[in-house]
Design a protein around this motif. Structure first.
Motif, PDB file in Angstrom:
ATOM      1  N   ILE A   1     -52.591   3.505 -55.178  1.00 43.56           N
ATOM      2  CA  ILE A   1     -51.521   2.700 -55.756  1.00 43.56           C
ATOM      3  C   ILE A   1     -50.472   2.371 -54.703  1.00 43.56           C
ATOM      4  CG2 ILE A   1     -49.684   2.636 -57.485  1.00 43.56           C
ATOM      5  CD1 ILE A   1     -52.639   2.431 -58.519  1.00 43.56           C
ATOM      6  N   SER A   2     -50.134   3.344 -53.870  1.00 46.33           N
ATOM      7  CA  SER A   2     -49.180   3.082 -52.792  1.00 46.33           C
ATOM      8  C   SER A   2     -49.701   1.993 -51.863  1.00 46.33           C
ATOM      9  CB  SER A   2     -48.912   4.370 -52.001  1.00 46.33           C
ATOM     10  OG  SER A   2     -48.289   5.348 -52.805  1.00 46.33           O
ATOM     11  N   GLY A   3     -51.000   2.007 -51.595  1.00 48.67           N
ATOM     12  CA  GLY A   3     -51.596   0.981 -50.749  1.00 48.67           C
ATOM     13  C   GLY A   3     -51.579  -0.396 -51.391  1.00 48.67           C
ATOM     14  N   LEU A   4     -51.884  -0.455 -52.680  1.00 49.06           N
ATOM     15  CA  LEU A   4     -51.853  -1.737 -53.390  1.00 49.06           C
ATOM     16  C   LEU A   4     -50.456  -2.350 -53.346  1.00 49.06           C
ATOM     17  CD1 LEU A   4     -53.974  -0.918 -56.583  1.00 49.06           C
ATOM     18  CD2 LEU A   4     -54.697  -2.229 -54.591  1.00 49.06           C
TER      19      LEU A   4
ATOM     20  N   CYS B   1     -49.481   0.298 -63.441  1.00 48.16           N
ATOM     21  CA  CYS B   1     -48.426  -0.052 -64.405  1.00 48.16           C
ATOM     22  C   CYS B   1     -47.324   0.996 -64.394  1.00 48.16           C
ATOM     23  CB  CYS B   1     -49.013  -0.180 -65.813  1.00 48.16           C
ATOM     24  SG  CYS B   1     -50.025  -1.648 -66.088  1.00 48.16           S
ATOM     25  N   LYS B   2     -47.709   2.267 -64.379  1.00 45.59           N
ATOM     26  CA  LYS B   2     -46.715   3.343 -64.388  1.00 45.59           C
ATOM     27  C   LYS B   2     -45.821   3.275 -63.162  1.00 45.59           C
ATOM     28  CE  LYS B   2     -46.168   8.364 -64.760  1.00 45.59           C
ATOM     29  NZ  LYS B   2     -45.106   8.416 -63.728  1.00 45.59           N
ATOM     30  N   ARG B   3     -46.418   3.093 -61.987  1.00 48.48           N
ATOM     31  CA  ARG B   3     -45.623   3.060 -60.759  1.00 48.48           C
ATOM     32  C   ARG B   3     -44.683   1.857 -60.750  1.00 48.48           C
ATOM     33  NH1 ARG B   3     -46.777   4.693 -55.384  1.00 48.48           N
ATOM     34  NH2 ARG B   3     -48.239   6.182 -56.309  1.00 48.48           N
ATOM     35  N   LEU B   4     -45.170   0.715 -61.201  1.00 47.80           N
ATOM     36  CA  LEU B   4     -44.323  -0.482 -61.242  1.00 47.80           C
ATOM     37  C   LEU B   4     -43.154  -0.292 -62.200  1.00 47.80           C
ATOM     38  CD1 LEU B   4     -47.124  -3.203 -61.248  1.00 47.80           C
ATOM     39  CD2 LEU B   4     -45.573  -2.674 -59.352  1.00 47.80           C
ATOM     40  N   LEU B   5     -43.416   0.328 -63.348  1.00 50.39           N
ATOM     41  CA  LEU B   5     -42.338   0.618 -64.301  1.00 50.39           C
ATOM     42  C   LEU B   5     -41.344   1.616 -63.711  1.00 50.39           C
ATOM     43  CD1 LEU B   5     -44.447   0.919 -67.569  1.00 50.39           C
ATOM     44  CD2 LEU B   5     -42.725  -0.852 -67.119  1.00 50.39           C
TER      45      LEU B   5
ATOM     46  N   GLY C   1     -55.565   0.528 -63.092  1.00 53.47           N
ATOM     47  CA  GLY C   1     -54.546  -0.380 -63.620  1.00 53.47           C
ATOM     48  C   GLY C   1     -53.421   0.329 -64.337  1.00 53.47           C
ATOM     49  N   SER C   2     -53.754   1.346 -65.127  1.00 54.77           N
ATOM     50  CA  SER C   2     -52.712   2.054 -65.871  1.00 54.77           C
ATOM     51  C   SER C   2     -51.800   2.843 -64.942  1.00 54.77           C
ATOM     52  CB  SER C   2     -53.344   2.987 -66.912  1.00 54.77           C
ATOM     53  OG  SER C   2     -54.160   3.972 -66.303  1.00 54.77           O
ATOM     54  N   ARG C   3     -52.367   3.402 -63.869  1.00 51.42           N
ATOM     55  CA  ARG C   3     -51.535   4.133 -62.900  1.00 51.42           C
ATOM     56  C   ARG C   3     -50.639   3.157 -62.130  1.00 51.42           C
ATOM     57  NH1 ARG C   3     -50.704   7.862 -65.363  1.00 51.42           N
ATOM     58  NH2 ARG C   3     -51.620   6.530 -66.926  1.00 51.42           N
TER      59      ARG C   3
END
Length: 319
Positions: free
Chosen positions: A220-223, A19-23, A15-17
C-alpha cells in the motif's frame, strides 16, 4: 489537501487496505466493487465513516463519478477466482481499463493501474526487471489474467501517448497479509489454513520453485508513493519483496509458526506455473524511495493471527 479518490475493487484484499490508508490520511474514498470476489467484511469498519462511500458497480460497465484520483484494482487476482470465469476476468482487465481510462480522460485526472508480475509469465531472466517483455502463453489456462493485464498496460500507455493522460502502472508481485480470502488458492493462505486445521500441506510440484512475498501494508505504501510521484513517473514499476525463498521453505515456516503437525504432500504442478518469480525493485527504490520493511516471519505471524481470529477453516480449492 483532501482528495476524493476512487478505488475500483475496493472491497478486495488489497483494495480494502488501500481504502483504509487513504481514509486514515484524511481523504474521501469512493469504494467501487461488484462484490464478486470482494467482501463487505473487508470494509465494514469504514461503513459509518462519512468520508467513505460504497458504489456497487461492475468495472466492465461505464461509470461517472467526480473524483481527483483513480486506483484501478478491479479484477479477480487469484487463480481459483480468475480461472472460474476466464471470459469475465479478461473483460474486467480490458473493458475495465477502458472504462477507468475514459473516466480519467474526461477530467484529466491521474489513474493508477494495478498490473501484476504475471505479465512476465514463466520468466527466462531472473530477477525480473521492468524492461523484460515476459514469456507468457497466450492460450493457456492462466492467459485470461496474464494477457488481460498485459492488454490493460497497453491501453494505459496508449492513452498516455495519444491523450496525454497522467498514468501510473505498477506490477504487483505476491502479496499477503490479514484480510486475504482463506480459500482463494494463493499459497500463503493455503498453507496457513491447512496448517491451522491440521490438514495436509499441499505443495504443487517438488517445492523448489521460488517466490517472494510482500506484506500488504508495504505494498500500500508503494501504491500511494507511485500515485503521488511526479508526472514523469509513469512506470511500469515493480512492487514486491526482493527476498526469494522456495515454496518448500515457506511450507516449513508455516508449520513452525502455527505449531502444526500437518504433513507435507505433493501434487502435480499446474500448467504454466512459473518456476521462479523475484522482482528487481531498483526503479521503485530510486524513483519512489520505496522498499518493503516487514520481515516475512513477522508478516506471517500477523496473518496467522488474523486467520485464527476469524476461525476460517474452509475446504480449499486446488490450483
Amino acid at each position: 489537501m483532501t482528495k476524493r479518490i476512487l478505488v475500483t475493487g475496493g472491497a478486495g484484499f488489497v483494495g480494502s487496505r488501500l481504502c483504509k490508508r487513504l481514509l486514515d490520511e484524511g481523504n474521501r474514498v469512493v469504494c467501487m466493487d461488484n462484490f464478486s470476489t470482494g467482501s463487505v467484511g473487508n470494509i465494514e469498519a469504514f461503513l459509518g465513516d462519512p468520508a467513505f462511500t460504497i458504489l456497487k458497480h461492475d468495472v466492465t460497465e461505464a461509470v461517472t463519478v467526480g473524483v481527483d484520483q483513480i486506483y484501478n484494482l478491479a479484477c479477480p487476482a487469484s487463480p481459483v477466482h480468475y480461472q472460474a470465469d476466464p471470459v469475465g476476468t479478461l473483460k474486467a482487465s480490458v473493458i475495465g481499463a477502458l472504462n477507468v481510462l475514459e473516466l480519467a480522460r474526461r477530467t484529466n485526472i491521474p489513474v493508477l493501474q494495478a498490473s501484476t508480475s504475471e505479465v512476465y509469465g514463466d520468466p527466462h531472466v531472473h530477477p525480473q526487471s521492468e524492461d523484460y517483455p515476459g514469456n507468457v502463453n497466450p492460450i493457456g489456462p492462466r492467459a485470461c489474467y496474464d494477457e488481460g493485464k498485459r492488454s490493460a498496460e497497453t491501453l494505459f500507455f496508449d492513452y498516455h501517448r495519444q491523450c496525454k493522460l497522467p498514468i501510473k502502472v505498477v506490477r504487483i508481485f505476491n502479496t499477503y497479509g490479514p484480510h486475504m480470502h482463506p480459500a482463494d488458492g494463493r499459497v500463503v493462505a493455503n498453507f496457513i489454513v491447512q496448517a491451522l486445521s491440521g490438514r495436509d500441506i499441499t505443495i504443487y510440484g517438488d517445492g523448489t520453485q521460488t517466490r517472494s512475498f510482500c506484506y500488504v501494508d508495504d505494498l500500500i505504501s508503494g501504491l500511494m508513493a507511485m500515485m503521488n510521484s511526479g508526472p514523469e513517473v509513469t512506470g511500469p514499476i515493480n512492487l514486491g519483496n526482493p527476498e526469494e525463498l522456495t515454496i518448500r521453505e515457506l511450507a516449513n515456516m508455516a508449520l513452525e509458526l502455527t505449531n502444526s503437525n500437518s504433513r507435507i504432500v505433493h501434487r502435480p504442478l499446474p500448467v504454466d506455473d512459473p518456476r521462479q518469480r523475484l522482482p528487481d525493485i531498483g526503479k521503485a527504490t530510486r524513483l519512489l524511495d520505496w522498499n518493503p520493511t516487514t520481515a516475512l516471519r513477522e508478516g506471517l505471524m500477523r496473518t496467522i493471527a488474523y486467520f485464527e481470529s476469524v476461525a476460517a477453516k474452509p475446504v480449499l480449492a486446488t490450483v
